[in-house]
Design a protein around this motif. Structure first.
Motif, PDB file in Angstrom:
ATOM      1  N   HIS A   1       0.558  -1.135  -0.095  1.00  0.00           N
ATOM      2  CA  HIS A   1      -0.159  -0.012   0.185  1.00  0.00           C
ATOM      3  C   HIS A   1       1.113   1.608   0.232  1.00  0.00           C
ATOM      4  O   HIS A   1       1.536   1.462   0.680  1.00  0.00           O
ATOM      5  N   ASN A   2       0.795   2.182  -0.433  1.00  0.00           N
ATOM      6  CA  ASN A   2       1.558   3.428  -1.192  1.00  0.00           C
ATOM      7  C   ASN A   2       0.506   4.384  -0.330  1.00  0.00           C
ATOM      8  O   ASN A   2      -0.627   4.407  -0.723  1.00  0.00           O
ATOM      9  N   THR A   3       1.620   5.299   0.052  1.00  0.00           N
ATOM     10  CA  THR A   3       1.036   6.489   0.898  1.00  0.00           C
ATOM     11  C   THR A   3       1.451   6.955   1.186  1.00  0.00           C
ATOM     12  O   THR A   3       2.634   7.379   0.224  1.00  0.00           O
ATOM     13  N   LYS A   4       1.024   9.388   1.508  1.00  0.00           N
ATOM     14  CA  LYS A   4       2.147   9.763   1.613  1.00  0.00           C
ATOM     15  C   LYS A   4       2.242  10.505   2.866  1.00  0.00           C
ATOM     16  O   LYS A   4       1.039  10.429   3.642  1.00  0.00           O
ATOM     17  N   GLN A   5       2.734  11.485   3.518  1.00  0.00           N
ATOM     18  CA  GLN A   5       2.819  12.074   4.295  1.00  0.00           C
ATOM     19  C   GLN A   5       3.254  13.819   4.529  1.00  0.00           C
ATOM     20  O   GLN A   5       4.481  13.788   3.241  1.00  0.00           O
ATOM     21  N   PRO A   6       3.327  14.142   4.483  1.00  0.00           N
ATOM     22  CA  PRO A   6       1.216  14.205   4.791  1.00  0.00           C
ATOM     23  C   PRO A   6       0.231  14.487   3.537  1.00  0.00           C
ATOM     24  O   PRO A   6       0.823  14.599   2.710  1.00  0.00           O
ATOM     25  N   THR A   7      -0.488  14.045   4.234  1.00  0.00           N
ATOM     26  CA  THR A   7      -1.898  13.746   3.196  1.00  0.00           C
ATOM     27  C   THR A   7      -2.344  15.313   2.268  1.00  0.00           C
ATOM     28  O   THR A   7      -1.675  16.058   3.107  1.00  0.00           O
ATOM     29  N   ASP A   8      -3.715  14.875   1.619  1.00  0.00           N
ATOM     30  CA  ASP A   8      -3.660  16.174   0.825  1.00  0.00           C
ATOM     31  C   ASP A   8      -4.383  16.703   1.858  1.00  0.00           C
ATOM     32  O   ASP A   8      -4.829  17.974   1.893  1.00  0.00           O
ATOM     33  N   PHE A   9      -5.034  16.162   2.988  1.00  0.00           N
ATOM     34  CA  PHE A   9      -5.368  17.062   3.786  1.00  0.00           C
ATOM     35  C   PHE A   9      -4.543  18.428   4.359  1.00  0.00           C
ATOM     36  O   PHE A   9      -5.271  19.514   4.377  1.00  0.00           O
ATOM     37  N   TYR A  10      -3.507  18.263   4.554  1.00  0.00           N
ATOM     38  CA  TYR A  10      -2.963  19.336   5.488  1.00  0.00           C
ATOM     39  C   TYR A  10      -2.208  19.902   4.117  1.00  0.00           C
ATOM     40  O   TYR A  10      -2.241  21.215   3.733  1.00  0.00           O
ATOM     41  N   ARG A  11      -2.068  19.369   2.440  1.00  0.00           N
ATOM     42  CA  ARG A  11      -1.094  19.894   1.626  1.00  0.00           C
ATOM     43  C   ARG A  11      -2.299  21.035   0.807  1.00  0.00           C
ATOM     44  O   ARG A  11      -2.044  21.866   0.249  1.00  0.00           O
ATOM     45  N   LYS A  12      -3.543  20.646   1.093  1.00  0.00           N
ATOM     46  CA  LYS A  12      -4.428  21.565  -0.262  1.00  0.00           C
ATOM     47  C   LYS A  12      -5.050  22.338   1.162  1.00  0.00           C
ATOM     48  O   LYS A  12      -6.120  23.803   0.835  1.00  0.00           O
ATOM     49  N   ASP A  13      -4.458  22.805   2.589  1.00  0.00           N
ATOM     50  CA  ASP A  13      -5.270  23.465   3.481  1.00  0.00           C
ATOM     51  C   ASP A  13      -4.942  24.889   3.147  1.00  0.00           C
ATOM     52  O   ASP A  13      -3.557  25.095   3.193  1.00  0.00           O
ATOM     53  N   LYS A  14      -6.285  25.782   2.896  1.00  0.00           N
ATOM     54  CA  LYS A  14      -5.274  26.984   2.377  1.00  0.00           C
ATOM     55  C   LYS A  14      -4.252  27.872   3.065  1.00  0.00           C
ATOM     56  O   LYS A  14      -3.697  28.560   2.893  1.00  0.00           O
ATOM     57  N   ARG A  15      -4.447  27.778   4.673  1.00  0.00           N
ATOM     58  CA  ARG A  15      -3.509  28.144   5.522  1.00  0.00           C
ATOM     59  C   ARG A  15      -1.849  27.763   5.257  1.00  0.00           C
ATOM     60  O   ARG A  15      -0.440  28.482   5.196  1.00  0.00           O
ATOM     61  N   VAL A  16      -2.194  26.562   4.447  1.00  0.00           N
ATOM     62  CA  VAL A  16      -0.692  25.398   4.544  1.00  0.00           C
ATOM     63  C   VAL A  16       0.018  25.942   2.891  1.00  0.00           C
ATOM     64  O   VAL A  16       1.346  26.461   3.316  1.00  0.00           O
ATOM     65  N   ARG A  17      -0.748  26.338   2.603  1.00  0.00           N
ATOM     66  CA  ARG A  17      -0.951  26.870   0.644  1.00  0.00           C
ATOM     67  C   ARG A  17      -0.162  28.084   0.569  1.00  0.00           C
ATOM     68  O   ARG A  17       0.829  28.807   0.274  1.00  0.00           O
ATOM     69  N   ASN A  18      -0.753  28.771   1.762  1.00  0.00           N
ATOM     70  CA  ASN A  18      -0.313  30.414   2.117  1.00  0.00           C
ATOM     71  C   ASN A  18       1.395  30.381   2.596  1.00  0.00           C
ATOM     72  O   ASN A  18       2.043  31.056   2.295  1.00  0.00           O
ATOM     73  N   TYR A  19       1.687  29.592   3.032  1.00  0.00           N
ATOM     74  CA  TYR A  19       3.476  29.491   3.660  1.00  0.00           C
ATOM     75  C   TYR A  19       4.271  28.748   2.350  1.00  0.00           C
ATOM     76  O   TYR A  19       4.954  29.305   2.539  1.00  0.00           O
ATOM     77  N   LEU A  20       3.521  28.125   1.714  1.00  0.00           N
ATOM     78  CA  LEU A  20       4.463  27.174   0.919  1.00  0.00           C
ATOM     79  C   LEU A  20       4.575  27.605  -0.071  1.00  0.00           C
ATOM     80  O   LEU A  20       5.467  27.624  -0.766  1.00  0.00           O
ATOM     81  N   ASP A  21       3.132  28.741  -1.004  1.00  0.00           N
ATOM     82  CA  ASP A  21       3.424  29.453  -1.959  1.00  0.00           C
ATOM     83  C   ASP A  21       3.550  30.633  -1.863  1.00  0.00           C
ATOM     84  O   ASP A  21       4.503  30.992  -2.833  1.00  0.00           O
ATOM     85  N   LYS A  22       3.696  31.290  -1.435  1.00  0.00           N
ATOM     86  CA  LYS A  22       3.684  32.709  -0.727  1.00  0.00           C
ATOM     87  C   LYS A  22       4.738  32.604   0.466  1.00  0.00           C
ATOM     88  O   LYS A  22       4.973  34.212   0.254  1.00  0.00           O
ATOM     89  N   GLY A  23       4.796  32.274   1.419  1.00  0.00           N
ATOM     90  CA  GLY A  23       5.858  32.539   3.023  1.00  0.00           C
ATOM     91  C   GLY A  23       4.786  33.371   3.840  1.00  0.00           C
ATOM     92  O   GLY A  23       5.694  33.867   4.354  1.00  0.00           O
TER      93      GLY A  23
END
Length: 201
Positions: free
Chosen positions: A36-58
């Motif tokens: 079974h393949n999985t990943k961390q973090p999951t899309d729950f984290y990766r797609k969170d708007k607060r997370v994306r604001n940091y990852l994409d814009k700092g």
């Protein structure tokens, strides 16, 4: 029923993890082993708007809140996905694990001890593989792969240098560290030999 094994891949973006994960998955299947393949973090984290604001814009009002989101994602996945699947005798390959949080959040200003505390009681991996790549080379590969869509932390190699050093501090002593400048076939062979030797012990 014999418990499945948990294989974790770590490394900088651009280290070749995806290629080796796919090859290892194919190997398990050829050996008639369910995987079974999985990943961390999951899309729950990766797609969170607060997370994306940091990852994409700092943009981040409080880095600790992002660490909490990452920990919530991991601890939930650990109980809902990883532990139940392993208990059925199914092997798991995870693209990143706790060690990525330790390495990246230390570079963002949060100590190892605090990240470990937030992520307590997670499943211990049976095999940890770190594909080691020079930060400058990793950045070059990421820019070729993602073009203008690179993350905020990938705009220069200073973060890559720091994160790589952090990884080398926090990885378990028995981690299989492989120079990712080796050929794809050679790296795959090293990984298979390591897993087969581990299973014989």
């Amino acid at each position: 029923m014999k418990k499945g094994i948990l294989v974790v891949f770590e490394g900088l973006d651009g280290s070749g993890k995806t290629t080796q994960i796919n090859l290892l998955k194919d190997w398990f299947e050829k050996e008639n082993k369910i995987v079974h393949n999985t990943k961390q973090p999951t899309d729950f984290y990766r797609k969170d708007k607060r997370v994306r604001n940091y990852l994409d814009k700092g943009i981040v009002p409080n880095m600790y809140s992002i660490a909490l989101l990452a920990a919530a994602d991991r601890t939930y996945q650990n109980e809902a996905e990883i532990k139940p699947i392993l208990s059925k005798g199914i092997n798991i390959i995870s693209d990143r694990y706790l060690y990525s949080s330790l390495a990246f959040f230390k570079a963002r200003g949060i100590e190892y001890e605090e990240i470990s505390r937030l992520n307590k009681n997670i499943e211990k991996p049976d095999v940890v593989i770190f594909l080691d790549v020079k930060p400058k080379k990793a950045l070059e590969r990421v820019k070729i792969r993602d073009g203008e869509n690179i993350k905020f932390e990938e705009k220069n190699d200073n973060t890559f240098i720091q994160v790589r050093n952090n990884f080398l501090e926090v990885l378990p002593k028995d981690t299989l560290i492989i120079d990712s400048s080796k050929s794809i076939e050679e790296i795959h062979k090293i990984i298979i030999n390591h897993i087969e030797n581990m299973k014989e012990k």
